[in-house]
Write an enzyme that holds these catalytic residues in place. Structure first.
Site, PDB file in Angstrom:
ATOM      1  N   ARG A 192      -1.673  12.903 -14.940  1.00 46.53           N
ATOM      2  CA  ARG A 192      -0.398  12.826 -14.199  1.00 46.53           C
ATOM      3  C   ARG A 192       0.577  13.718 -14.937  1.00 46.53           C
ATOM      4  O   ARG A 192       0.890  13.487 -16.107  1.00 46.53           O
ATOM      5  CB  ARG A 192       0.113  11.384 -14.137  1.00 46.53           C
ATOM      6  CG  ARG A 192       1.561  11.318 -13.678  1.00 46.53           C
ATOM      7  CD  ARG A 192       2.032   9.929 -13.347  1.00 46.53           C
ATOM      8  NE  ARG A 192       1.513   9.478 -12.075  1.00 46.53           N
ATOM      9  CZ  ARG A 192       2.091   8.556 -11.302  1.00 46.53           C
ATOM     10  NH1 ARG A 192       3.216   7.975 -11.686  1.00 46.53           N
ATOM     11  NH2 ARG A 192       1.556   8.198 -10.165  1.00 46.53           N
TER      12      ARG A 192
ATOM     13  N   HIS B 193      -0.241  14.140  -4.439  1.00 47.40           N
ATOM     14  CA  HIS B 193      -0.599  12.804  -4.945  1.00 47.40           C
ATOM     15  C   HIS B 193      -1.836  12.323  -4.168  1.00 47.40           C
ATOM     16  O   HIS B 193      -1.752  11.401  -3.354  1.00 47.40           O
ATOM     17  CB  HIS B 193       0.594  11.864  -4.740  1.00 47.40           C
ATOM     18  CG  HIS B 193       0.523  10.599  -5.540  1.00 47.40           C
ATOM     19  ND1 HIS B 193      -0.503  10.309  -6.413  1.00 47.40           N
ATOM     20  CD2 HIS B 193       1.373   9.525  -5.587  1.00 47.40           C
ATOM     21  CE1 HIS B 193      -0.283   9.122  -6.962  1.00 47.40           C
ATOM     22  NE2 HIS B 193       0.838   8.635  -6.483  1.00 47.40           N
TER      23      HIS B 193
ATOM     24  N   GLN C 135      -3.104   8.521  -3.929  1.00 52.71           N
ATOM     25  CA  GLN C 135      -2.213   7.666  -3.144  1.00 52.71           C
ATOM     26  C   GLN C 135      -2.565   7.736  -1.656  1.00 52.71           C
ATOM     27  O   GLN C 135      -2.717   6.703  -0.996  1.00 52.71           O
ATOM     28  CB  GLN C 135      -0.756   8.120  -3.352  1.00 52.71           C
ATOM     29  CG  GLN C 135       0.253   7.307  -2.562  1.00 52.71           C
ATOM     30  CD  GLN C 135       0.367   5.896  -3.068  1.00 52.71           C
ATOM     31  OE1 GLN C 135       0.621   5.689  -4.243  1.00 52.71           O
ATOM     32  NE2 GLN C 135       0.196   4.906  -2.205  1.00 52.71           N
TER      33      GLN C 135
ATOM     34  N   ASP D 173       9.142   7.569   1.192  1.00 47.94           N
ATOM     35  CA  ASP D 173       9.033   7.640  -0.272  1.00 47.94           C
ATOM     36  C   ASP D 173      10.437   7.920  -0.810  1.00 47.94           C
ATOM     37  O   ASP D 173      11.354   8.236  -0.040  1.00 47.94           O
ATOM     38  CB  ASP D 173       8.042   8.756  -0.653  1.00 47.94           C
ATOM     39  CG  ASP D 173       7.801   8.851  -2.169  1.00 47.94           C
ATOM     40  OD1 ASP D 173       8.083   7.859  -2.882  1.00 47.94           O
ATOM     41  OD2 ASP D 173       7.343   9.906  -2.640  1.00 47.94           O
TER      42      ASP D 173
ATOM     43  N   CYS E 282       4.804   4.244  -0.871  1.00 49.66           N
ATOM     44  CA  CYS E 282       3.857   4.286  -1.996  1.00 49.66           C
ATOM     45  C   CYS E 282       4.361   3.499  -3.200  1.00 49.66           C
ATOM     46  O   CYS E 282       3.577   3.178  -4.086  1.00 49.66           O
ATOM     47  CB  CYS E 282       3.561   5.733  -2.371  1.00 49.66           C
ATOM     48  SG  CYS E 282       5.019   6.654  -2.874  1.00 49.66           S
TER      49      CYS E 282
ATOM     50  N   ARG F  25      -4.999   0.848  -4.121  1.00 50.33           N
ATOM     51  CA  ARG F  25      -5.201   1.922  -5.105  1.00 50.33           C
ATOM     52  C   ARG F  25      -6.406   1.576  -5.985  1.00 50.33           C
ATOM     53  O   ARG F  25      -7.206   2.425  -6.334  1.00 50.33           O
ATOM     54  CB  ARG F  25      -3.951   2.087  -5.992  1.00 50.33           C
ATOM     55  CG  ARG F  25      -2.669   2.487  -5.279  1.00 50.33           C
ATOM     56  CD  ARG F  25      -2.702   3.918  -4.828  1.00 50.33           C
ATOM     57  NE  ARG F  25      -2.933   4.849  -5.910  1.00 50.33           N
ATOM     58  CZ  ARG F  25      -1.998   5.339  -6.730  1.00 50.33           C
ATOM     59  NH1 ARG F  25      -0.739   4.992  -6.565  1.00 50.33           N
ATOM     60  NH2 ARG F  25      -2.307   6.205  -7.683  1.00 50.33           N
TER      61      ARG F  25
HETATM   62  N1   CP Z   1       2.618   4.968  -6.225  1.00 51.33           N
HETATM   63  C1   CP Z   1       2.463   5.320  -7.513  1.00 51.33           C
HETATM   64  O1   CP Z   1       1.793   6.314  -7.853  1.00 51.33           O
HETATM   65  O2   CP Z   1       3.050   4.462  -8.389  1.00 51.33           O
HETATM   66  P1   CP Z   1       3.222   4.679  -9.957  1.00 51.33           P
HETATM   67  O3   CP Z   1       4.217   5.803 -10.142  1.00 51.33           O
HETATM   68  O4   CP Z   1       3.736   3.359 -10.456  1.00 51.33           O
HETATM   69  O5   CP Z   1       1.898   5.042 -10.561  1.00 51.33           O
HETATM   70  N1  NVA Z   2       7.340  11.163  -4.988  1.00 47.60           N
HETATM   71  C1  NVA Z   2       7.331  10.196  -6.051  1.00 47.60           C
HETATM   72  C2  NVA Z   2       6.071   9.385  -5.990  1.00 47.60           C
HETATM   73  C3  NVA Z   2       5.955   8.334  -7.049  1.00 47.60           C
HETATM   74  C4  NVA Z   2       4.668   7.577  -6.966  1.00 47.60           C
HETATM   75  C5  NVA Z   2       7.473  10.893  -7.393  1.00 47.60           C
HETATM   76  O1  NVA Z   2       6.820  11.919  -7.595  1.00 47.60           O
HETATM   77  O2  NVA Z   2       8.225  10.406  -8.236  1.00 47.60           O
END
Ligand code: CP
Ligand code: NVA
Length: 310
Positions: free
Chosen positions: A103, A130, A133, A222, A262, A290
């Site tokens: 990540r 992502h 997700q 989101d 999400c 997930r």
């Molecule tokens: N939806 C999601 O990826 O959540 P986190 O940022 O908590 O991993």
């Molecule tokens: N779009 C958001 C998703 C978090 C799971 C971000 O990147 O922060």
């Protein structure tokens, strides 16, 4: 052969089906108390440059349920944070680990890591996409609606990583994707144009949230400011004001439409408290799924017994 999951664009329609079917079987086994330790002895690395609740925990719990172990690697604890190259890090980690979830900010880092690694690399979110997700969300939609075939998904809000992965999925699957984004906050242009050229069912970009949501089976949103955009929060709040998922906007969707997010959510911004707490909201099932879907991904990409060091 090594298999990575870097973007959903790399998957075929059949790959989607294989992953989701396997996730369904794994979920049943977990609920039925049937042991399924197919990754016993395997080690998953989690290299995270951004915060996470769901992604980190669902991968950690998932690998544990599959009989393996996870090791969490934040950049400041490893030599990558002191200038060791991605190329060296990837080759070294490949000697110890059986798979890695990354990540981070730039998609280039994940791609570069995958170029050098001899273990599977799973994208756990970048600024661009992502994929885990949206794979899980497709599983949730199939659970709730029986299928995603022919459905209209309305994504309302920022053209961010989540929106981009929805576009990649829509390029491969028989569903309609309506996106409603304010001007200046469109999804990635290359991803959008490529997908529009390739899809038959249709991907449409709207400026009006109500038009995008009209007749939708799924209303998805989101956050307005993603991780790394904290400084833009105020400007974004005013640009996105007309894109809140609230009772009025939901009035345009089908009566049986479900609401997805999400998470984490900013209640009162992109979604109201009453909508996220309503019976139409499936956000906690989304979060749970997930776990099941990522277990399926891990089984598929980490399941082989071969080991290649070069
Ligand atoms: N939806 C999601 O990826 O959540 P986190 O940022 O908590 O991993
Ligand atoms: N779009 C958001 C998703 C978090 C799971 C971000 O990147 O922060």
């Amino acid at each position: 052969m090594k298999k990575d999951l870097l973007t959903l664009y790399d998957l075929s329609r059949q790959d989607f089906e294989v992953i989701l079917d396997k996730a369904g079987r794994l979920k049943k086994m977990l609920y039925g108390g049937v042991p399924h330790e197919s990754l016993r002895g395997k080690v998953l690395g989690l290299l995270f440059d951004k915060s996470s609740t769901r992604t980190r925990l669902s991968f950690e719990a998932g690998i544990c349920q599959l009989g393996g172990v996870a090791t969490f690697l934040s950049r400041r604890d490893i030599q990558l944070g002191r200038g060791e190259t991605i190329a060296d890090t990837a080759r070294v980690m490949s000697r110890y680990l059986n798979g890695i979830v990354i990540r981070t900010f730039g998609q280039e880092l994940v791609e570069e890591f995958a170029r050098w690694a001899t273990i599977p690399v799973i994208n756990g979110l970048t600024d661009l996409v992502h994929p885990c997700q949206i794979l899980s969300d497709l599983f949730t939609i199939r659970e709730k609606k029986g299928t995603f075939e022919g459905l209209t998904i309305a994504y309302v809000g920022d053209g961010n990583n989540v929106a981009n992965s929805w576009i990649n999925a829509a390029a491969r699957l028989p569903l309609r994707l309506h996106l409603a984004c304010p001007e200046g906050y469109d999804p990635d242009r290359r991803i959008l144009e490529r997908a529009i050229n390739e899809t038959k069912e249709g991907i449409k970009l709207f400026r009006s949230a109500s038009e995008a949501v009209s007749g939708a089976d799924v209303v998805y949103t989101d956050v307005w400011a993603s991780m790394g955009q904290e400084d833009e929060q105020e400007a974004r709040a005013s640009a996105f004001r007309a894109y809140q998922v609230n009772e009025t906007l939901l009035g345009y969707a089908r009566q049986d439409a479900i609401v997805m997010h999400c998470l984490p959510a900013h209640r009162g911004d992109e979604i109201t408290d009453s909508v996220i707490e309503s019976p139409r909201s499936v956000v906690f099932d989304q979060a749970e799924n997930r776990l099941h879907v990522q277990k399926a991904i891990m089984e598929i990409v980490m399941g082989g017994s071969e080991r290649s060091a070069t």
